[in-house]
Design a protein around this motif. Structure first.
Motif, PDB file in Angstrom:
ATOM      1  N   PHE A  55     -16.292 -17.483  26.960  1.00  0.00           N
ATOM      2  CA  PHE A  55     -15.332 -17.083  25.924  1.00  0.00           C
ATOM      3  C   PHE A  55     -15.572 -15.657  25.424  1.00  0.00           C
ATOM      4  CE2 PHE A  55     -15.589 -21.791  25.168  1.00  0.00           C
ATOM      5  CZ  PHE A  55     -14.464 -22.051  25.923  1.00  0.00           C
ATOM      6  N   PHE A  90     -17.935 -28.423  20.963  1.00  0.00           N
ATOM      7  CA  PHE A  90     -17.645 -27.405  19.961  1.00  0.00           C
ATOM      8  C   PHE A  90     -18.099 -27.863  18.584  1.00  0.00           C
ATOM      9  CE2 PHE A  90     -14.915 -26.471  23.468  1.00  0.00           C
ATOM     10  CZ  PHE A  90     -14.875 -25.087  23.513  1.00  0.00           C
ATOM     11  N   ALA A 134     -13.010 -29.820  18.310  1.00  0.00           N
ATOM     12  CA  ALA A 134     -11.806 -29.379  19.033  1.00  0.00           C
ATOM     13  C   ALA A 134     -11.233 -30.478  19.909  1.00  0.00           C
ATOM     14  CB  ALA A 134     -12.098 -28.119  19.859  1.00  0.00           C
ATOM     15  N   PHE A 162      -8.381 -32.798  21.231  1.00  0.00           N
ATOM     16  CA  PHE A 162      -6.935 -32.571  21.262  1.00  0.00           C
ATOM     17  C   PHE A 162      -6.263 -33.612  20.384  1.00  0.00           C
ATOM     18  CE2 PHE A 162      -8.366 -31.369  25.696  1.00  0.00           C
ATOM     19  CZ  PHE A 162      -8.609 -30.053  25.334  1.00  0.00           C
ATOM     20  N   HIS A 195      -3.282 -34.556  19.704  1.00  0.00           N
ATOM     21  CA  HIS A 195      -2.098 -35.318  20.107  1.00  0.00           C
ATOM     22  C   HIS A 195      -2.390 -36.295  21.237  1.00  0.00           C
ATOM     23  CE1 HIS A 195      -2.561 -31.892  22.685  1.00  0.00           C
ATOM     24  NE2 HIS A 195      -1.641 -32.329  23.520  1.00  0.00           N
ATOM     25  N   MET A 196      -3.638 -36.317  21.719  1.00  0.00           N
ATOM     26  CA  MET A 196      -3.969 -37.216  22.833  1.00  0.00           C
ATOM     27  C   MET A 196      -4.878 -38.335  22.343  1.00  0.00           C
ATOM     28  SD  MET A 196      -4.947 -34.764  25.956  1.00  0.00           S
ATOM     29  CE  MET A 196      -3.962 -33.388  26.464  1.00  0.00           C
ATOM     30  N   PHE A 221      -9.569 -35.571  30.215  1.00  0.00           N
ATOM     31  CA  PHE A 221      -8.842 -34.309  30.431  1.00  0.00           C
ATOM     32  C   PHE A 221      -9.499 -33.402  31.476  1.00  0.00           C
ATOM     33  CE2 PHE A 221      -7.593 -29.940  29.432  1.00  0.00           C
ATOM     34  CZ  PHE A 221      -6.227 -30.059  29.324  1.00  0.00           C
ATOM     35  N   ARG A 261     -16.450 -36.273  26.211  1.00  0.00           N
ATOM     36  CA  ARG A 261     -15.468 -35.435  26.894  1.00  0.00           C
ATOM     37  C   ARG A 261     -16.155 -34.317  27.673  1.00  0.00           C
ATOM     38  NH1 ARG A 261     -11.069 -31.985  23.564  1.00  0.00           N
ATOM     39  NH2 ARG A 261     -12.923 -30.756  23.106  1.00  0.00           N
ATOM     40  N   TYR A 286      -8.622 -25.312  20.345  1.00  0.00           N
ATOM     41  CA  TYR A 286      -8.047 -26.329  21.242  1.00  0.00           C
ATOM     42  C   TYR A 286      -7.827 -25.744  22.637  1.00  0.00           C
ATOM     43  CZ  TYR A 286      -7.097 -28.929  16.958  1.00  0.00           C
ATOM     44  OH  TYR A 286      -7.213 -29.582  15.767  1.00  0.00           O
ATOM     45  N   ALA A 308     -11.144 -25.223  24.249  1.00  0.00           N
ATOM     46  CA  ALA A 308     -11.677 -26.485  24.767  1.00  0.00           C
ATOM     47  C   ALA A 308     -10.985 -26.847  26.076  1.00  0.00           C
ATOM     48  CB  ALA A 308     -11.499 -27.597  23.739  1.00  0.00           C
ATOM     49  N   ALA A 309      -9.673 -26.631  26.144  1.00  0.00           N
ATOM     50  CA  ALA A 309      -8.935 -26.961  27.373  1.00  0.00           C
ATOM     51  C   ALA A 309      -9.428 -26.110  28.531  1.00  0.00           C
ATOM     52  CB  ALA A 309      -7.440 -26.758  27.160  1.00  0.00           C
ATOM     53  N   LYS A 367      -1.946 -24.131  32.158  1.00  0.00           N
ATOM     54  CA  LYS A 367      -2.085 -25.562  31.880  1.00  0.00           C
ATOM     55  C   LYS A 367      -2.478 -25.818  30.438  1.00  0.00           C
ATOM     56  CE  LYS A 367      -2.748 -28.004  36.161  1.00  0.00           C
ATOM     57  NZ  LYS A 367      -3.705 -28.234  37.244  1.00  0.00           N
ATOM     58  N   ARG A 397      -0.186 -28.239  28.334  1.00  0.00           N
ATOM     59  CA  ARG A 397      -0.721 -29.547  27.977  1.00  0.00           C
ATOM     60  C   ARG A 397      -1.206 -29.623  26.536  1.00  0.00           C
ATOM     61  NH1 ARG A 397      -2.545 -33.000  31.942  1.00  0.00           N
ATOM     62  NH2 ARG A 397      -2.961 -34.323  30.156  1.00  0.00           N
ATOM     63  N   ILE A 398      -1.625 -28.498  25.985  1.00  0.00           N
ATOM     64  CA  ILE A 398      -2.221 -28.526  24.642  1.00  0.00           C
ATOM     65  C   ILE A 398      -1.343 -27.820  23.620  1.00  0.00           C
ATOM     66  CG2 ILE A 398      -4.272 -27.956  23.294  1.00  0.00           C
ATOM     67  CD1 ILE A 398      -4.685 -29.989  25.625  1.00  0.00           C
ATOM     68  N   PRO A 419       2.679 -29.163  23.263  1.00  0.00           N
ATOM     69  CA  PRO A 419       2.872 -30.426  22.516  1.00  0.00           C
ATOM     70  C   PRO A 419       2.524 -30.296  21.039  1.00  0.00           C
ATOM     71  CG  PRO A 419       1.553 -30.797  24.487  1.00  0.00           C
ATOM     72  CD  PRO A 419       1.762 -29.333  24.396  1.00  0.00           C
ATOM     73  N   LEU A 420       1.510 -29.476  20.726  1.00  0.00           N
ATOM     74  CA  LEU A 420       1.145 -29.323  19.315  1.00  0.00           C
ATOM     75  C   LEU A 420       2.203 -28.533  18.551  1.00  0.00           C
ATOM     76  CD1 LEU A 420      -2.709 -28.675  19.576  1.00  0.00           C
ATOM     77  CD2 LEU A 420      -1.566 -30.726  18.745  1.00  0.00           C
TER      78      LEU A 420
END
Lengths: 363, 268
Positions: A57, A86, A90, A92, A94-95, A103, A151, B168, B171-172, B181, B185-186, B189-190
């Motif tokens: 990052f 994290f 973090a 997700f 909505h999942m 994932f 995860r 988020y 993390a993805a 993606k 995917r993240i 939708p949010l």
């Protein structure tokens, strides 16, 4: 050297600059495979920056990062076989919990049923199977933390990065998670790189600790080594509680340094390289290695007056002012109270220490 | 709340509140009530009837209104969709684009049209179409609507997006998702509640627009608001009140949905 130990992550002269500000000043360290390695330091010391550089990052201003012998510092995060837990998890939102855990596998090209199957196994490992269909917001902080762990572990990373993952939990839960994390690390054999500012946490969990401050590596070693043989002032002060005293070295005889504490108090300790006669340096003694007595028990007993006794549960901390000298903090285990009487505040007392308890520090 | 700061205790609070509500809603209430009037007169009440609603659908002017309604709805759907897509891209760039130099100006440029007097927009759009030789008709209305709907679609999307932390996406990506993606995917939708809310707002703004439409529409093409205006010019008839009431009902429903969608949390 060490050809029998595989190096998981090798940071070579890594430098990180943000404009004028240098966050990391040429850090080099080798993290071994299967190791629980901790980056420890106060906030702003660069530990999280280093972790984020390993995750991808943050880019590396100068230097190299190798992962099992491969250069990775130019790869984007999704091409590095490392996963991160994290600080705020973090997850997700909505999942479902199950889809969160699956994932990474899905992104690696596994089919959805395959990813879900493995995710279910991971949830079993962290004992959250019954919450698979819930959304993260419906779980407690501790449960979310374990989902984040599952995860990150699901894609079987070569190295797991943990960015202060326990800081949001209350103390009881944090202690339980420390043990559980250590356990999972042993079980999976995955190299863990753990970032924390909590020295107690670092001592509890780590195989080795890198103590950092102001973008520099201060000391690297096993917990016990760092605690008992701090290399400098910063490490002695940051790790555990200690009595830090300004002393001047009077003479050095047969490897023993005779130190002047002020107020005609002297004590001896092992001489160290770089500290010669006449040097004004600091000396560190852990409070639990000091013994209080009402009578002088040895030639080196330091005479003073008890200021206060503080009950802190497992221990009792006693503050003693030496006559015309510095203040000492002495810690007595609460389990000794049968044999040792507390000395009341205002009463005279002698501070004694075992040989080797005091250490001279290079600043 | 303590008694002396509670606005309800201020002198004249009740009176002012009622006055404001009356000024705001009395005309709407009158139109709604009289749309159910059995009389041909717009002011004399002769009893309850659905006569004028039937008239809208089968009366002498029904063909005109049906064509206008089709134009209005098709333009509103297409314009709102295009505007929402553009606004989503803009919000992503402005919120996730880091601290680039033109960030504040870009934000201003995209939301400014809300503040510009509509008549100025209408005149300038008309002049613009004329100067590039664009023949006025269905397409000019569509293009104009798409343009002025963008800021309305943008605001709820931006508001939603500002609440989404970038960890988020980190993390993805950490879990092997490419940037594309991670977005699909993240982030998408949010953002979805904001996007739906933005679409509904843009839709209703397009459906209700009169001034710009009236300027840029060609001869012979009408949307509901221009058709109603045309009818009214020939004399006020109760069927206009029936249409107005139906439009009012639709607007209320859409704005209500938009409000709830923007508050909808797809994380629970």
């Amino acid at each position: 050297m060490l050809d029998h130990v595989e190096i998981a992550v090798d940071v070579r002269s890594a430098v990180k600059r943000y404009g004028e500000f240098t966050a990391l000043k040429k850090i080099s360290l080798s993290i071994q495979d299967n190791e629980f390695f901790t980056l420890l330091g106060p906030s702003g010391c660069g530990k999280t920056t280093l972790l984020r550089m390993i995750a991808g990052f943050e880019d590396v201003t100068k230097g190299e990062i190798m992962l099992f012998g491969n250069k990775i510092e130019t790869l984007p995060p999704h091409k590095r076989p490392v996963n991160t837990v994290f600080q705020n998890y973090a997850l997700f939102p909505h999942m479902s919990v199950l889809d969160n855990v699956g994932f990474g596998l899905e992104m690696l090209g596994k089919s959805v049923p395959e990813a879900r199957k493995r995710a279910a196994e991971m949830l079993e490992l962290v004992q959250l199977s019954q919450f698979a269909q819930r959304k993260p917001a419906q779980l407690s902080g501790g449960q979310q933390q374990r989902v984040a762990l599952a995860r990150a572990l699901a894609p079987s990373p070569k190295v797991l990065l943990l960015d202060e993952p326990l800081s949001a939990l209350d103390m009881k839960l944090r202690k339980a998670m420390q043990i559980e994390l250590k356990h999972i690390q042993r079980e999976t054999g995955i190299t863990f790189i753990f970032v924390t500012h909590d020295q107690e946490e670092a001592l509890t969990m780590s195989d080795r600790i890198a103590v950092m401050s102001a973008g520099e590596l201060q000391q690297l070693g096993a917990p016990r080594e760092i605690y008992e043989h701090p290399r400098n002032m910063f490490v002695a002060d940051f790790i555990g509680d200690t009595n830090l005293l300004e002393v001047s070295v009077d003479k050095i005889v047969e490897g023993r340094a005779y130190c002047q504490l002020g107020g005609n108090h002297t004590l001896t300790c092992n001489a160290v390289d770089d500290v010669g006669v006449g040097a004004k340096v600091h000396l560190s003694v852990r409070p639990e290695r000091l013994i209080l007595s009402e009578q002088a028990t040895e030639a080196e007993s330091l005479k003073g007056t008890v200021v206060e006794n503080i009950f802190i549960g497992t221990d009792i901390t006693t503050i003693v002012n030496l006559d015309d000298g510095p203040q000492f903090t002495v810690r007595t285990s609460n389990s000794d109270r049968g044999t040792k009487r507390l000395i009341a505040p205002g009463s005279p007392a002698f501070v004694n220490m075992e040989t080797g308890a005091a250490r001279l520090l290079v600043d | 709340m303590s008694a002396n700061t509670d606005v309800k205790t201020y002198t004249g609070f009740r009176f002012m509140t009622i006055l404001c509500l009356v000024i705001l809603y009395a005309p709407l209430a009158v139109v709604t009530v009289y749309s159910f009037n059995a009389s041909s007169s717009i002011t004399v009440w002769e009893g309850m009837s659905l006569r004028w609603y039937v008239d809208v659908f089968v009366g002498p002017e029904s063909a005109k209104f049906k064509q206008a309604a089709f134009n209005s709805f098709s333009i509103a759907i297409i314009a709102a969709s295009l505007a929402t897509a553009i606004a989503t891209a803009a919000a992503t760039a402005i919120v996730r684009g880091g601290r680039y130099k033109l960030r504040v100006p870009s934000l201003g440029l995209i939301t400014l049209p809300i503040m510009v007097p509509e008549i100025v927009l209408a005149v300038s759009t008309l002049i613009f179409f004329n100067s590039i030789g664009f023949t006025r008709g269905y397409l000019t209305i569509l293009v104009a609507h798409t343009a002025f709907c963008i800021p309305f679609a943008y605001l709820p999307i931006q508001a939603r997006m500002q609440g989404i932390e970038d960890t988020y996406e980190h993390a993805a990506m950490d879990l092997y998702a490419t940037k594309a993606k991670a977005f699909r995917r993240i982030l998408l939708p949010l953002m979805m509640p904001g996007i739906i809310s933005g679409f509904l707002l843009a839709f209703i703004v397009s459906l209700d627009d009169f001034i710009i439409t009236n300027f840029v529409k060609g001869a012979g093409i009408e949307t509901l608001p221009t058709a109603i205006f045309g009818s009214v010019k020939q004399g006020l008839k109760p069927n206009i009140m029936a249409i107005s009431t139906m439009l009012l009902g639709l607007s209320v429903v859409m704005v209500t949905i938009s409000h709830f969608v923007s508050k909808w949390d797809n994380t629970k």
